[in-house]
Design a protein around this motif. Structure first.
Motif, PDB file in Angstrom:
ATOM      1  N   LEU A 148      -4.293 -11.592   9.891  1.00 49.00           N
ATOM      2  CA  LEU A 148      -4.503 -10.606   8.838  1.00 49.00           C
ATOM      3  C   LEU A 148      -3.411  -9.551   8.876  1.00 49.00           C
TER       4      LEU A 148
ATOM      5  N   VAL B 161     -10.681  -7.899   1.061  1.00 49.47           N
ATOM      6  CA  VAL B 161      -9.473  -8.482   1.646  1.00 49.47           C
ATOM      7  C   VAL B 161      -8.569  -9.058   0.562  1.00 49.47           C
TER       8      VAL B 161
ATOM      9  N   ARG C 117      -6.759  -6.167  -0.973  1.00 49.20           N
ATOM     10  CA  ARG C 117      -5.748  -5.621  -0.077  1.00 49.20           C
ATOM     11  C   ARG C 117      -4.497  -6.497  -0.037  1.00 49.20           C
ATOM     12  N   LEU C 118      -4.667  -7.809   0.033  1.00 51.34           N
ATOM     13  CA  LEU C 118      -3.511  -8.702   0.197  1.00 51.34           C
ATOM     14  C   LEU C 118      -2.909  -9.155  -1.131  1.00 51.34           C
TER      15      LEU C 118
ATOM     16  N   LEU D 114     -11.216  -8.497   8.594  1.00 48.58           N
ATOM     17  CA  LEU D 114     -11.154  -7.154   8.028  1.00 48.58           C
ATOM     18  C   LEU D 114     -12.469  -6.403   8.195  1.00 48.58           C
TER      19      LEU D 114
ATOM     20  N   ALA E 101       2.880  -8.669   2.863  1.00 48.89           N
ATOM     21  CA  ALA E 101       2.604  -8.192   1.505  1.00 48.89           C
ATOM     22  C   ALA E 101       3.217  -6.811   1.280  1.00 48.89           C
ATOM     23  N   GLU E 102       3.043  -5.904   2.252  1.00 52.54           N
ATOM     24  CA  GLU E 102       3.553  -4.544   2.115  1.00 52.54           C
ATOM     25  C   GLU E 102       5.079  -4.509   2.075  1.00 52.54           C
TER      26      GLU E 102
ATOM     27  N   CYS F 257      -0.164 -11.011   7.530  1.00 60.04           N
ATOM     28  CA  CYS F 257      -0.211 -11.156   6.076  1.00 60.04           C
ATOM     29  C   CYS F 257      -0.074  -9.806   5.387  1.00 60.04           C
ATOM     30  N   GLN F 258      -0.748  -8.802   5.937  1.00 54.64           N
ATOM     31  CA  GLN F 258      -0.680  -7.481   5.333  1.00 54.64           C
ATOM     32  C   GLN F 258       0.738  -6.915   5.415  1.00 54.64           C
ATOM     33  N   THR F 259       1.396  -7.114   6.549  1.00 50.96           N
ATOM     34  CA  THR F 259       2.789  -6.661   6.695  1.00 50.96           C
ATOM     35  C   THR F 259       3.697  -7.385   5.712  1.00 50.96           C
TER      36      THR F 259
END
Length: 387
Positions: free
Chosen positions: A69, A108, A111-112, A56, A76-77, A72-74
């Motif tokens: 990353l 990070v 964010r996650l 990040l 989570a979103e 993982c972000q996708t």
């Protein structure tokens, strides 16, 4: 339990009785609400959060983790996965000296995970003990309140109550203050949520350059956290020496020894409080000088099976037993943090990503299979499990 003298395998200190876990089903706590559907619960060890933080922040070593990353972000979103943190994460980060590294980790994690957290192991143990004794002894007249496994913020992770409003006499008047807030309960809730957010951020960020006075003022509190883990690691080092004095213990009832110490060191207080609350249900035929354990578990094998059925207790005892089978293992405070974290997450999360050594211990003890939990040591392997 009362001391017994016997040459039977069940009581011989050098027999295989007590060497391995009992073949018993888990007793899952009925007062701990764990999500049964919805997003996967994915717990990451600190070293993997460090890798994601590098990705990040644009660190040179982080480029190879950029796709992970993003995945993982996708996840989570799109609410395919939740990435909760634990008290061990907060405590391990607090030992990092560089402010920039802590700040990158905070970014990070925020964010996650959004600071979603699992309860401290001490909190989970209380719920496991209560459910176990409900079935074996009888209900607690002062039954504990059910709670969610997932919560939010550093207070939840540390097993604290969070921000409260107290009267000058020391009475909790939070609900009254909420109801009478001039801008309404919603504004009151937002105010408290904002304060918890700032506290959680500060717990990870630590002190920026120039905050020397604040850093010095908090020194005693931070040292106390480190000293607890260090003292617990020293206890394991001392146990290594005891095993070394007679190596037959490692070939015999090593798990019984570790489990006995776990009862005494880790869950003694909540266990005896739970027994005391149920004293009216204990058998009237128990000898007058016997303890609660003797009354409930006349035979040692019964106690072994009962405590082996507690998920977090089994994880901790199994891992510590595995570590103690190796006389050359050098115990550190990080070992204690890691075992605590897995005791809180391995039974209740869908996926746990830890380091290679811990993954080996988990596999060796059969914990992953017993708990039906996916355990990984490489962050890159996580992508295939997020969908």
């Amino acid at each position: 339990m009362a001391r017994r003298h016997s040459t039977d395998d069940a009581y011989n200190p050098y027999s295989n009785g007590g060497r391995d876990r009992s073949d018993v089903d888990y007793t899952w706590p009925t007062t701990l609400r764990v999500p049964s559907d919805g997003p996967k619960l994915v717990y990451l060890d600190l070293n993997h959060w460090v890798s994601l933080a590098k990705a990040l922040s644009g660190h040179g070593d982080g480029e190879r983790y950029s796709s992970i990353l993003a995945a993982c972000q996708t996840a989570a979103e799109e609410q395919q996965a939740v990435f909760p943190i634990s008290d061990s994460i907060y405590m391990e980060i607090s030992k990092i000296g560089q402010y920039r590294q802590r700040r990158d980790l905070r970014r990070v994690i925020e964010r996650l995970s959004g600071y979603v957290a699992v309860p401290a192991r001490s909190v989970i143990s209380v719920h496991e003990i209560e459910t176990l004794l409900d079935s074996l002894v009888g209900p607690n007249p002062r039954s504990i309140v059910s709670m969610d496994y997932l919560g939010w913020g550093v207070s939840w992770a540390l097993g604290l109550s969070g921000f409260r409003v107290m009267s000058p006499e020391g009475r909790d008047v939070t609900e009254e203050a909420r109801a009478s807030h001039p801008h309404g309960p919603a504004d009151f809730d937002a105010l408290f949520a904002g304060a918890e957010m700032q506290l959680s951020r500060k717990a990870i960020d630590g002190f920026a350059p120039g905050d020397e006075a604040e850093l010095e003022a908090s020194k005693d509190d931070r040292l106390a956290l480190f000293q607890v883990a260090e003292a617990r690691a020293i206890q394991e080092v001392e146990q290594v020496e005891r095993f070394n004095d007679d190596s037959r213990w490692r070939r015999g009832r090593i798990r019984d020894v570790v489990a006995g110490r776990e009862l005494l060191i880790e869950i003694n207080s909540p266990l005896w409080e739970a027994f005391a609350a149920r004293s009216a249900y204990l058998p009237a035929t128990a000898p007058p000088d016997s303890g609660f354990l003797d009354a409930v578990f006349p035979e040692r094998a019964q106690a072994r099976r009962a405590f082996d059925s507690m998920p977090s207790f089994d994880v901790s005892v199994s891992l510590k037993t595995s570590y103690h089978r190796d006389p050359n293992h050098q115990w550190t405070p990080n070992d204690i943090h890691d075992i605590d974290a897995l005791s809180s997450t391995l039974p209740y999360c869908d996926i746990v990503v830890t380091d290679k050594a811990m993954t080996s211990h988990v596999e060796r003890t059969g914990l992953a299979e017993r708990l039906n939990t996916i355990v990984l040591s490489r962050l890159c392997d996580l992508i295939g499990h997020l969908g």
